[in-house]
Design an enzyme around this catalytic site. Structure first.
Site, short mmCIF file in Angstrom:
data_model
loop_
_atom_site.label_atom_id
_atom_site.label_comp_id
_atom_site.label_asym_id
_atom_site.label_seq_id
_atom_site.Cartn_x
_atom_site.Cartn_y
_atom_site.Cartn_z
CG HIS A 82 -1.92 -1.13 1.20
ND1 HIS A 82 -2.72 -1.51 0.13
CD2 HIS A 82 -2.16 -2.05 2.18
CE1 HIS A 82 -3.42 -2.58 0.46
NE2 HIS A 82 -3.09 -2.94 1.69
CG ASP B 73 -5.30 -6.12 0.01
OD1 ASP B 73 -5.21 -7.01 0.87
OD2 ASP B 73 -5.36 -4.92 0.30
#
Length: 444
Positions: free
Chosen positions: A266, A317
């Site tokens: 991220h 994810d």
């Protein structure tokens, strides 16, 4: 085993080459021959554009059960997390195997040949270890084998609910108590032909600062990949500054976590110093645009990070969708929205993130390229679907990244074995049914 694949078109890292013969022996590419006018005798034809297999560098397999649920209504990252805990509470080694097998089969159908599984669901309800302390991780390794893809199991240290706070009742299943106990358990995991073992720090809020070095040293001793969720939410940054007087990135740097085998996932909310630290350490940044959009996290400074020296990789994810082509496309298109300028990455650069650099971040430096000596992992994108028909084949990379979806994957080859043929999984007969059944078994 010897096999030859004849690719109608192949992306060779810098350009699209027509009529390419790819010779494979025992799972490795032994020759790549161009200008081969027709399939050699006995060769298997791959119609469309053949790419190196795609690497999904960040996965939480059990989050697949949340698709369609967390998109109802509004909420925040933190309310989404409560829904996620509800699914985690109900998983067993058997039900996790079933869900992961179906999820990894879905990945194969989307052209993914290797997954990085960020695995922190270690123990039974209440935190009681299973008779085999690694039963959950071994279920994931077995699931990847049956789905026909490679896996790097990133065994994750998750020891606290926040800075100075013990795990809550949901997180008890995640925690080994201390980093030393985590290291002892993780050391018992064994690699396999399709599986490698890495490590992860869940986040700076989940591993106390004085135990970060233990995880980093474990990975360093084994020359294993080390991943970490980093600055996904501004609340994490604020709490870290309050607890330690420094950003999460600086805290990781000060405890030896950053380096070329480290991937920060991220990395959405960073300071200029953070970017310099990550780039200077040559740490990979794993961007997960569909999740970051789904959870309203924000758009990370990927352009600045790459300029500073960080390679980029991609992950699905939470599996709001499983589509690495969409992740690649979103990198560029999200940045266009943020900056109101175009052309931050070429299609070739985005494909490199989805292939070679993604594999390197997972410890598979021998994959992600169509060249002699590389692992024979391939994915073929149709160039004649309603999304991809029309452009000249020489623009196949641009077509794949900016028009194609996972539904356009025609073939997936792993180690020379045809896992997906003409859009049909060869090992898991009915992937949609297996997804539906495994998810229904967890409903509560």
């Amino acid at each position: 085993m010897q096999v030859t694949y004849w690719a109608e078109h192949a992306w060779l890292g810098t350009h699209v080459e027509p009529r390419v013969a790819i010779e494979v022996t025992d799972g490795l590419i032994t020759a790549v021959r161009t200008a081969v006018p027709a399939p050699p005798p006995g060769a298997t034809t791959l119609r469309g554009l053949t790419l190196p297999g795609l690497a999904n560098a960040h996965s939480h397999a059990f989050h697949r059960a949340l698709r369609g649920r967390t998109q109802v209504g509004s909420g925040t990252f933190w309310t989404w997390r409560d829904v996620m805990y509800g699914v985690a509470d109900r998983l067993t080694p058997d039900s996790y195997f079933a869900l992961a097998r179906a999820t990894y089969a879905e990945m194969a159908l989307a052209g993914i040949t290797c997954v990085g599984e960020f695995h922190y669901l270690h123990h039974g309800p209440g935190g009681t270890p299973y008779a085999d302390p690694n039963a959950m991780g071994e279920a994931l390794i077995a699931a990847a084998a049956e789905a026909g893809i490679r896996i790097t199991l990133l065994d994750t240290a998750y020891l606290s609910s926040g800075f100075g706070q013990p795990p809550n009742h949901h997180q008890a299943r995640f925690s080994d108590g201390t980093a030393d106990a985590w290291a002892e358990r993780a050391a018992a995991l064994k690699p396999a032909g399709h599986a490698r073992i890495g490590a992860a720090v869940h986040s700076v809020r989940a591993v106390p600062a004085d135990q970060l070095t233990t995880v980093a040293d474990w990975a360093k001793e084994r020359e294993a990949p080390l991943h970490v969720h980093l600055s996904e939410q501004t609340a994490e940054n604020d709490a870290c500054l309050a607890a330690h007087g420094r950003t999460p990135t600086r805290l990781l740097a000060d405890h030896g976590v950053l380096g070329p085998r480290t991937s920060a996932v991220h990395a959405t909310h960073l300071t200029d110093e953070d970017i310099a630290l990550l780039g200077g350490a040559a740490s990979t940044i794993c961007m997960c645009p569909t999740t970051e959009r789904d959870l309203a996290d924000g758009i990370g400074p990927a352009v600045a990070l790459q300029r500073a020296g960080s390679p980029l990789s991609l992950g699905s994810d939470s599996h709001a969708v499983i589509d690495l082509l969409e992740e690649a496309r979103a990198m560029e298109l999200d940045e266009r929205l943020r900056s109101r300028t175009r052309g931050h990455w070429t299609a070739a650069a985005l494909l490199r993130a989805a292939t070679e650099d993604g594999h390197a971040s997972l410890g598979w430096a021998d994959a992600g390229r169509i060249e002699q000596g590389a692992l024979a992992d391939l994915t073929t994108v149709a160039l004649d679907s309603v999304r991809t028909a029309g452009p000249a084949p020489r623009h196949g990379a641009e077509t794949a990244v900016f028009a194609a979806t996972g539904a356009d994957i025609r073939h997936t080859v792993v180690g020379g074995r045809h896992v997906v043929r003409d859009g049909v999984h060869q090992l898991v007969p009915d992937v949609p049914r297996e997804l539906a059944d495994s998810i229904a078994a967890l409903s509560g």
